[in-house]
Design a protein around this motif. Sequence first.
Motif: not given
Length: 155
Positions: A7-25
């Motif tokens: 298996a390939p090595p685990a990634p050195g870094r994983v970035e996480c965050g949030w995206l704010s979007i309208p519930l109703d487009r």
Amino acid sequence: MTVTPAAPPAPGRVECGWLSIPLDRADPVGKRIRIAVSRVPVSGAPGERRGVLLVNPGGPGGPGLSYAVTERAELPQSVRRAYDVIGFDPRVAGQSTPADCGPTGGLFDDPVPVGDTEEEAYLEALRRMAEDCAAGALPHLSTTATARDMDAVRC
């Protein structure tokens, strides 16, 4: 003898965050929800970078935040070196904003009712919760909404 590739090595870094979007487009200035997003950056040199791959495990309704890491492990090294891999939790799944089913939400943690009177009250509470969900978040949970959310993640 069958040899399984390592298996390939685990990634050195994983970035996480949030995206704010309208519930109703249709109401872009109305209620907003958050979509959890993860990114595993390219492993190659900056000159090798070609873009991003947005992955979605499907479902419907399954979380996909960690899918960026697990799917990346299946990709050839040349792809891992050239593309960021982006995962996300669709609406109401995983770390994204949960569904708002109004004041009667959360009934699934209640114990199973015993007896006709308790059962009827429990079923009535479930009916009210279903009506609240149908009037709230439910109309905004669809394949189309997920596809539009994916467009927002890509931007």
